[in-house]
Design an enzyme around this catalytic site. Sequence first.
Site, short mmCIF file in Angstrom:
data_model
loop_
_atom_site.label_atom_id
_atom_site.label_comp_id
_atom_site.label_asym_id
_atom_site.label_seq_id
_atom_site.Cartn_x
_atom_site.Cartn_y
_atom_site.Cartn_z
N ASP A 13 0.82 -1.23 0.00
CA ASP A 13 0.00 0.00 0.00
C ASP A 13 0.85 1.27 0.00
O ASP A 13 0.43 2.31 0.52
CB ASP A 13 -0.96 0.04 1.21
CG ASP A 13 -1.78 -1.21 1.32
OD1 ASP A 13 -2.22 -1.70 0.27
OD2 ASP A 13 -1.99 -1.70 2.45
N LYS A 16 2.31 2.13 -5.01
CA LYS A 16 3.07 1.62 -6.17
C LYS A 16 2.30 1.80 -7.47
O LYS A 16 2.90 2.00 -8.52
CB LYS A 16 3.40 0.13 -5.98
CG LYS A 16 4.36 -0.16 -4.86
CD LYS A 16 4.63 -1.64 -4.73
CE LYS A 16 3.42 -2.43 -4.28
NZ LYS A 16 2.93 -2.11 -2.93
N GLY A 40 -3.98 -4.51 -4.42
CA GLY A 40 -4.95 -3.53 -4.89
C GLY A 40 -4.20 -2.28 -5.28
O GLY A 40 -3.63 -1.61 -4.43
N HIS A 41 -4.12 -2.03 -6.57
CA HIS A 41 -3.40 -0.84 -7.05
C HIS A 41 -4.41 0.17 -7.58
O HIS A 41 -5.20 -0.15 -8.45
CB HIS A 41 -2.40 -1.22 -8.14
CG HIS A 41 -1.24 -2.01 -7.60
ND1 HIS A 41 -0.33 -2.67 -8.39
CD2 HIS A 41 -0.84 -2.21 -6.33
CE1 HIS A 41 0.58 -3.25 -7.62
NE2 HIS A 41 0.29 -2.99 -6.37
N GLN A 225 2.34 -5.96 -2.97
CA GLN A 225 2.70 -6.09 -1.54
C GLN A 225 3.97 -5.29 -1.24
O GLN A 225 4.22 -4.30 -1.90
CB GLN A 225 2.84 -7.58 -1.14
CG GLN A 225 1.52 -8.34 -1.08
CD GLN A 225 1.02 -8.79 -2.44
OE1 GLN A 225 1.76 -9.36 -3.20
NE2 GLN A 225 -0.24 -8.53 -2.74
P1 IMP Z 1 -2.33 -12.75 2.04
O1 IMP Z 1 -1.37 -12.24 1.03
O2 IMP Z 1 -3.77 -12.53 1.66
O3 IMP Z 1 -2.07 -14.17 2.43
O4 IMP Z 1 -2.13 -11.89 3.39
C1 IMP Z 1 -0.96 -11.98 4.18
C2 IMP Z 1 -0.60 -10.63 4.79
O5 IMP Z 1 -0.21 -9.74 3.76
C3 IMP Z 1 -1.77 -9.93 5.50
O6 IMP Z 1 -1.25 -9.19 6.58
C4 IMP Z 1 -2.32 -8.99 4.46
O7 IMP Z 1 -2.99 -7.89 5.03
C5 IMP Z 1 -1.02 -8.57 3.77
N1 IMP Z 1 -1.23 -8.17 2.38
C6 IMP Z 1 -1.40 -8.96 1.30
N2 IMP Z 1 -1.52 -8.24 0.18
C7 IMP Z 1 -1.40 -6.96 0.54
C8 IMP Z 1 -1.40 -5.72 -0.19
O8 IMP Z 1 -1.52 -5.66 -1.40
N3 IMP Z 1 -1.24 -4.59 0.56
C9 IMP Z 1 -1.06 -4.61 1.90
N4 IMP Z 1 -1.04 -5.73 2.63
C10 IMP Z 1 -1.21 -6.90 1.94
#
Ligand code: IMP
Length: 429
Positions: A13, A16, A40-41, A225
Amino acid sequence: MPATILVGAQWGDEGKGRVADWLAAQSDIVARFAGGDNAGHTVYVDETVFKLHLIPSGILHDQVTCVLGNGMVINPVNLVKEMDGLQAMGVDISPSRLIISTRAHIITPAHIALDAASEKARGAEAIGTTLRGIGPAYLDKTGRQGIRTGLMAQEEAFADALYEMVKRTNVILEQQYGVETLDPQAAAQSYLEAALRLRPYLRDVAVYLNQRMNDGARVLCEGAQGTLLDVDHGDYPFVTSSSPTSGGALTGLGFGPKRVDRVVGVAKCFSTRVGGGPMVTELHGELADRLRGTGEHFWDEYGTTTGRPRRCGWLDAVALRYAAEVNGFTELVLTKLDVLSGFNVLKIATAYIVDGRQVDLLPDTTLELERAEPVYETLPGWSEDITGARDADDLPAAARAYIRRIADLCGVPIRTVSVGPERDQLVHL
Ligand code: IMP
């Protein structure tokens, strides 16, 4: 040299999407290399807000071909939905503009059910995942029992693999978690339809990218991420299950390091995190609320994918310095500087106190990180609205000093700062 890697320097977040949109204007190809629709971009173009989850932001530039790399995990149904949504907004999504690796992995309904069941079973220790099935899909990939995207080209084999996976997962759902099982037939139906739609887009991405780069194409590798969510380098187990760091771009797309001449880190000028896990500079109360915003605007600190309010805090230079080394940043882009207007003072964590000792490096165990207290340096704030700034001279001296201090602390030049969500709200220093 033809490749630039763009990655998040914090917990995701970082903004990017808007930086990728800017760099995409100078690229022929924009390629995602890790993660899935947990990302989510958000990109803001002339009053229109585009929310992208799987498709790289480069799709908004006509000259760009977008690539979904082998390092990704892809939910075909959600991908088709995203493609349809973009098409309805006038974006060309023909196979000449979008290529899907045959070697990425499929997120199935079984993975989504497992993600929910395992998060529930963890109780207070939940990771706080996005519940998109990411972890279980990567688990099947590395456990050598996943389904590759290339199988979508063979209807019968794809259907069989889906049934098999759902049946296998049902045993776990029932026996390990005691939750409802899935109907394999129903689970597979929408996937088979999506597979039919996606078939013309499938291709060997490594071959394609290497050939295009040999012919002089410039590739932007768009990270999702962030570094502290990396399965190897992040705050394990409060991480995602992929490698969103610069190394992941090479394995997630299939070319060598000699192709890369630029590694751009993106950091918000304060910290945010969603989900569980340590966050040394986390704030609560009024200061956190001010950083978070009200939720009225899409750029406020609420998740693009899940809508969850983000945890907010001061900038953590210990974590940022670590990210600079792990990724080998050649430059850093700072986002959301405008949000800091109006704070009397700003704080940056320059070290931690762990068990009574001051440390300058990020502890390598999450338990230590959970006990760490920030050592803050305080800098003067500024009151001016800087959303109209376009070059260094438009910024107050205190804002320039804040940027300079961050660059010094992490040893990486900062040449670009964003001061608002619109395409032109960038300050080139
Ligand atoms: P997962 O990727 O859904 O398995 O989530 C694992 C961890 O990564 C959690 O803390 C999510 O909130 C975090 N996370 C996954 N994708 C994003 C992203 O695009 N932005 C921020 N946090 C993310």
